[in-house]
Design a protein around this motif. Structure first.
Motif, PDB file in Angstrom:
ATOM      1  N   PRO A  38      26.552  58.815  20.299  1.00 50.90           N
ATOM      2  CA  PRO A  38      26.315  60.161  19.760  1.00 50.90           C
ATOM      3  C   PRO A  38      27.209  60.411  18.552  1.00 50.90           C
ATOM      4  O   PRO A  38      28.282  59.794  18.428  1.00 50.90           O
ATOM      5  N   PRO A  39      26.822  61.306  17.657  1.00 50.95           N
ATOM      6  CA  PRO A  39      27.638  61.572  16.466  1.00 50.95           C
ATOM      7  C   PRO A  39      29.097  61.909  16.784  1.00 50.95           C
ATOM      8  O   PRO A  39      29.998  61.490  16.054  1.00 50.95           O
ATOM      9  N   ALA A  40      29.336  62.643  17.876  1.00 46.22           N
ATOM     10  CA  ALA A  40      30.708  63.042  18.203  1.00 46.22           C
ATOM     11  C   ALA A  40      31.617  61.842  18.426  1.00 46.22           C
ATOM     12  O   ALA A  40      32.828  61.913  18.171  1.00 46.22           O
ATOM     13  N   ALA A  41      31.052  60.740  18.899  1.00 42.32           N
ATOM     14  CA  ALA A  41      31.857  59.554  19.172  1.00 42.32           C
ATOM     15  C   ALA A  41      32.308  58.859  17.893  1.00 42.32           C
ATOM     16  O   ALA A  41      33.218  58.030  17.934  1.00 42.32           O
ATOM     17  N   TRP A  42      31.678  59.199  16.763  1.00 38.53           N
ATOM     18  CA  TRP A  42      32.033  58.576  15.490  1.00 38.53           C
ATOM     19  C   TRP A  42      32.947  59.448  14.645  1.00 38.53           C
ATOM     20  O   TRP A  42      33.305  59.061  13.523  1.00 38.53           O
ATOM     21  N   ARG A  43      33.337  60.615  15.151  1.00 38.28           N
ATOM     22  CA  ARG A  43      34.245  61.469  14.383  1.00 38.28           C
ATOM     23  C   ARG A  43      35.613  60.793  14.243  1.00 38.28           C
ATOM     24  O   ARG A  43      36.078  60.103  15.131  1.00 38.28           O
ATOM     25  N   THR A  55      23.143  60.494  24.677  1.00 34.62           N
ATOM     26  CA  THR A  55      24.147  61.155  25.508  1.00 34.62           C
ATOM     27  C   THR A  55      25.164  60.164  26.059  1.00 34.62           C
ATOM     28  O   THR A  55      26.148  60.563  26.675  1.00 34.62           O
ATOM     29  N   ARG A  56      24.911  58.878  25.845  1.00 36.17           N
ATOM     30  CA  ARG A  56      25.807  57.830  26.323  1.00 36.17           C
ATOM     31  C   ARG A  56      26.158  56.892  25.170  1.00 36.17           C
ATOM     32  O   ARG A  56      25.533  56.924  24.114  1.00 36.17           O
ATOM     33  N   ASN A  57      27.158  56.049  25.400  1.00 35.46           N
ATOM     34  CA  ASN A  57      27.540  55.019  24.439  1.00 35.46           C
ATOM     35  C   ASN A  57      26.758  53.748  24.761  1.00 35.46           C
ATOM     36  O   ASN A  57      26.916  53.183  25.847  1.00 35.46           O
TER      37      ASN A  57
END
Length: 268
Positions: free
Chosen positions: A150-155, A217-219
């Motif tokens: 998800p985009p949040a994991a790449w912040r 929703t998952r990695n």
């Protein structure tokens, strides 16, 4: 009963989850004897009872320890790994992207051989690594590793310079290159790429693609390999750690499996 004395390097999301899981599973045969932190005065919750807080690698020499687990980032690998191996402790690395530095990997490997101990690379957040490593006994033609989060994991990563993580509305690829390039640019997110590279055809030949998916929703990881053994195609979707979306629950679980296998009469 066999007992295992463990030192943890770092008290972040992975270490905290490992300690919580050991407590839930009532593993009294696996004892956390020390936790390495940057600031010994900072307040912390959930520390294992009786564990000594340390701040310098040299303090490992004063601790009766069997195995040292790094979960503090790749900047900690050389200093803590050197001392741990010198003291005859096996050294487990979570920040495997550090080994894109061939010279560092060679120095630590030579030290482990000299001191008759091991550097252990757990499978972390991905599956099929045992099969990939076995397949590499014969010639491998190719290994590709796709990472979808998800985009949040790449912040907080270079992805922010390539795409607007807040605005994307479709699956977006922002990186394609070698595992070495991935490890250089994305040290937290590309540890898995380093694992597949070391198991298979190396950092230069392993091809990595990174994707931000606003609907994920998952990695997710997909490893595709082909060679003399046949073809391997492994896909896994991991729940992210509740306290760190960049890491997956399976990363902590793989460390639990590693530790439990060290004290179990049956290794699986």
């Amino acid at each position: 009963m066999r007992h295992l004395r463990v030192a943890l390097i770092g008290w972040g999301a992975i270490s905290r989850r490992v300690v919580a899981l050991l407590s839930e599973r009532m593993r009294r045969d696996i004892v956390i004897v020390a936790v390495a932190v940057r600031d010994i005065e900072a307040p912390r919750d959930g520390l294992p009872e009786g564990a000594l807080l340390i701040t310098r690698p040299e303090e490992l020499g004063n601790i009766d320890c069997d195995i040292v687990i790094e979960a503090a980032g790749r900047c900690s690998i050389e200093s803590w790994g050197t001392v741990a191996l010198t003291e005859g402790c096996d050294f487990v690395i979570s920040s495997t992207s550090a080994f894109r530095d061939d010279a560092l990997r060679d120095r630590l490997t030579a030290l482990a051989e000299e001191r008759d101990c091991q550097i252990i690379v757990p499978p972390g957040a991905i599956g099929g690594i045992d099969a990939l490593a076995a397949a590499a006994v014969l010639p491998l033609d190719s290994v590709e590793h796709l990472i979808v989060k998800p985009p949040a994991a790449w912040r907080g990563t270079p992805a922010e310079a390539s795409i607007d993580l807040d605005a994307i509305d479709k699956v977006t690829t922002f990186f394609s290159g070698s595992a070495r390039q991935a490890a250089d640019l994305f040290p937290q997110n590309a540890n898995v790429a380093a694992i597949s590279a070391m198991a298979g055809v190396g950092f230069e030949r392993t091809r990595v693609t990174m994707v931000a998916d606003p609907y994920a929703t998952r990695n997710g990881h997909r490893i595709v390999a082909s060679g003399a053994f046949g073809k391997l195609d492994v896909t896994i979707e991991n729940e992210p750690l509740a306290t760190n979306p960049k890491s997956s629950e399976l990363t902590a679980l793989s460390l639990i499996r590693l530790l439990e296998n060290r004290v179990s009469p049956l290794v699986r």
